[in-house]
Design a protein around this motif. Sequence first.
Motif, PDB file in Angstrom:
ATOM      1  N   UNK A  86      -5.172  46.226  83.892  1.00  0.00           N
ATOM      2  CA  UNK A  86      -4.593  45.295  84.842  1.00  0.00           C
ATOM      3  C   UNK A  86      -5.573  44.309  85.431  1.00  0.00           C
ATOM      4  N   UNK A 123      -9.370  31.488  87.844  1.00  0.00           N
ATOM      5  CA  UNK A 123      -9.236  32.679  88.668  1.00  0.00           C
ATOM      6  C   UNK A 123     -10.291  32.753  89.755  1.00  0.00           C
ATOM      7  N   UNK A 160     -11.750  25.508  97.412  1.00  0.00           N
ATOM      8  CA  UNK A 160     -10.871  26.406  98.149  1.00  0.00           C
ATOM      9  C   UNK A 160     -11.620  27.029  99.314  1.00  0.00           C
ATOM     10  N   UNK A 161     -10.886  27.239 100.397  1.00  0.00           N
ATOM     11  CA  UNK A 161     -11.502  27.868 101.564  1.00  0.00           C
ATOM     12  C   UNK A 161     -11.258  29.371 101.575  1.00  0.00           C
ATOM     13  N   UNK A 162     -10.389  29.850 100.698  1.00  0.00           N
ATOM     14  CA  UNK A 162     -10.151  31.302 100.680  1.00  0.00           C
ATOM     15  C   UNK A 162      -9.966  31.788  99.232  1.00  0.00           C
ATOM     16  N   UNK A 163      -8.728  31.767  98.746  1.00  0.00           N
ATOM     17  CA  UNK A 163      -8.482  32.258  97.391  1.00  0.00           C
ATOM     18  C   UNK A 163      -8.504  31.107  96.394  1.00  0.00           C
ATOM     19  N   UNK A 168      -6.418  32.917  91.233  1.00  0.00           N
ATOM     20  CA  UNK A 168      -6.406  34.235  91.873  1.00  0.00           C
ATOM     21  C   UNK A 168      -5.073  34.461  92.587  1.00  0.00           C
ATOM     22  N   UNK A 170      -2.585  35.128  89.976  1.00  0.00           N
ATOM     23  CA  UNK A 170      -2.776  36.458  89.402  1.00  0.00           C
ATOM     24  C   UNK A 170      -2.292  37.555  90.343  1.00  0.00           C
ATOM     25  N   UNK A 171      -2.608  37.413  91.627  1.00  0.00           N
ATOM     26  CA  UNK A 171      -2.235  38.468  92.581  1.00  0.00           C
ATOM     27  C   UNK A 171      -0.722  38.538  92.771  1.00  0.00           C
ATOM     28  N   UNK A 181       0.863  39.882  89.599  1.00  0.00           N
ATOM     29  CA  UNK A 181       0.723  41.339  89.526  1.00  0.00           C
ATOM     30  C   UNK A 181       1.721  42.035  90.426  1.00  0.00           C
ATOM     31  N   UNK A 233      -0.161  32.915  99.558  1.00  0.00           N
ATOM     32  CA  UNK A 233      -0.137  34.237  98.919  1.00  0.00           C
ATOM     33  C   UNK A 233       0.589  35.242  99.811  1.00  0.00           C
ATOM     34  N   UNK A 234       0.238  35.245 101.095  1.00  0.00           N
ATOM     35  CA  UNK A 234       0.857  36.181 102.034  1.00  0.00           C
ATOM     36  C   UNK A 234       2.351  35.904 102.165  1.00  0.00           C
ATOM     37  N   UNK A 258       4.190  37.032  99.046  1.00  0.00           N
ATOM     38  CA  UNK A 258       4.286  38.486  98.975  1.00  0.00           C
ATOM     39  C   UNK A 258       5.391  39.004  99.910  1.00  0.00           C
ATOM     40  N   UNK A 310       8.869  40.904  98.705  1.00  0.00           N
ATOM     41  CA  UNK A 310       9.314  42.221  99.185  1.00  0.00           C
ATOM     42  C   UNK A 310      10.727  42.156  99.738  1.00  0.00           C
ATOM     43  N   UNK A 342     -12.288  37.713  92.130  1.00  0.00           N
ATOM     44  CA  UNK A 342     -12.609  37.392  90.740  1.00  0.00           C
ATOM     45  C   UNK A 342     -14.089  37.586  90.459  1.00  0.00           C
ATOM     46  N   UNK A 355     -10.741  44.680  94.270  1.00  0.00           N
ATOM     47  CA  UNK A 355      -9.317  44.496  93.950  1.00  0.00           C
ATOM     48  C   UNK A 355      -8.999  44.712  92.472  1.00  0.00           C
TER      49      UNK A 355
END
Lengths: 339, 170
Positions: free
Chosen positions: A47, A144, A164-167, A171, A174-175, A178, A220-221, A224, A228, B64, B82
Amino acid sequence: MAGLARDGLILGIETSCDETGAAVVAGGTRLLSNVVASQVEIHRRFGGVVPEIASRRHVETLLPVVRQALDQAGLALSDLDAVAVTQGPGLVGALLVGIAGAKALAYGAGLPLVAVNHIEGHIYANRLDFPELEPPFLCLIASGGHTELLEVVDWGVYRRLGKTRDDAAGEAIDKIGRAMGLAYPAGAELDRLAREGDPEAFSFPRALREGFDFSFSGLKTAALTLWRQLQDREEVPLADFAASFQEAVVGVLAEKTLAAAREVGAQAIAVAGGVAANSRLRQLLSEGAAALGVPFYVPRPAFCTDNGAMIAAAGYVRWQRGERAGLDLNAVPNLSLDG
Amino acid sequence: MERWTWRSTSPEETLALGRWLGERAQAGDVFLMEGDLGAGKTLMTKGIALGLGIDPEQVTSPSFTLMQVHHGRLPLYHMDLYRLERAADVEALGLEEFLEGDGVAVVEWAARLPEGLRPEEGLVVRLDVVDEQVRAVELVARGRRMEGLLGQLAMGEGVQQGPDDEQRKE
């Protein structure tokens, strides 16, 4: 081979993450061979990128991959002008395998060693398909691990407009992919699924920060949380969710790239990195560039993901400028491409 | 004090708690971050960076790249497990040298650290999503040094935008 040698025959070696890549490129643009031993199948089982396996596999595959690259090019090591290798950024253990191999090959054959920045390599992937591409141009690199908006002022001279300042964009994809249970690598699956969905079915925060920096963490948050909530539905609208989420990610990438192109008066727009394989991003940038009246470049998908050819292409320019790395060359996991 | 819980009502408060920890961090300190995607692990790390005199803009998710090193008052080793699924994969990474190193280590998805690699001393930082803005924060100290740090937090030396009395628990 004497004629070709004048072109600058560079062996490029790439081992910064999943792929063991080796390629021979002439003159920075002419592909003579490109061999990639993909570890995707192994990683699919786990994974994701498993660094220990990545490093061990690089050790096992590097020399066969190099040998195959030379065979396909019809060349011997002694025909080459230099060996170029990825110095960083990347996984330190993986980088070290490529660097050690490149050093040994260069030393053994009496060739100069050239260190290449992986992100820079992605930019040069465009030259393999479009030898006519010349600076200045604007380049979005999205993968990624990286999301950078660079002005390529001249070959080897970069001005970073945003990051990018975070992700990283890839990525975030991908997250969420997944979380959706898509197979690794999730980017290609998401792209395929999104084509069947409605990109306006759900709205996500677009996180258009000031300037040209990116932020994908909030998106992303939010994605997610929505995912859910959707699990309560009788039928989870997989394709609509994929299309809407993808639109939020690549929409911001395209918007910022085009805004930056307008601001700096870019004469061309290029894109590189794994996310450049995304069909929706290609479409948005292609349309936007056409509206601005500037050419748009995107390498074929095989050159978007990690490969040795892009390292050879970038290494050529550094070699031509007389840049040489010593045998004390070390991996720099967070090597940056500033200035 | 071994355990301290708190509610962060905004990203700014999470950042401020990280900063408070970063300002007091010493060489060899380990922060073990746990919590789901989007809970604020990287944000808290930005706060720790701020407290170490590192530009938080430099701190991005290492999912990553696995590890990013930043240089401030002390080096900050920012790791992320992760992508790792099995204990053996973590063991093979050689992370332990950074966990006992000359700097401050932050490990995201620390629950994936195999027992043998879990440092005996350190601070477990657990973040849970309550709603869009609010996060439940639980700090668990391992070892005297971190217990002392939690004691300071509880004594109300507190975070700038810190907790009020009702929210503090033993």
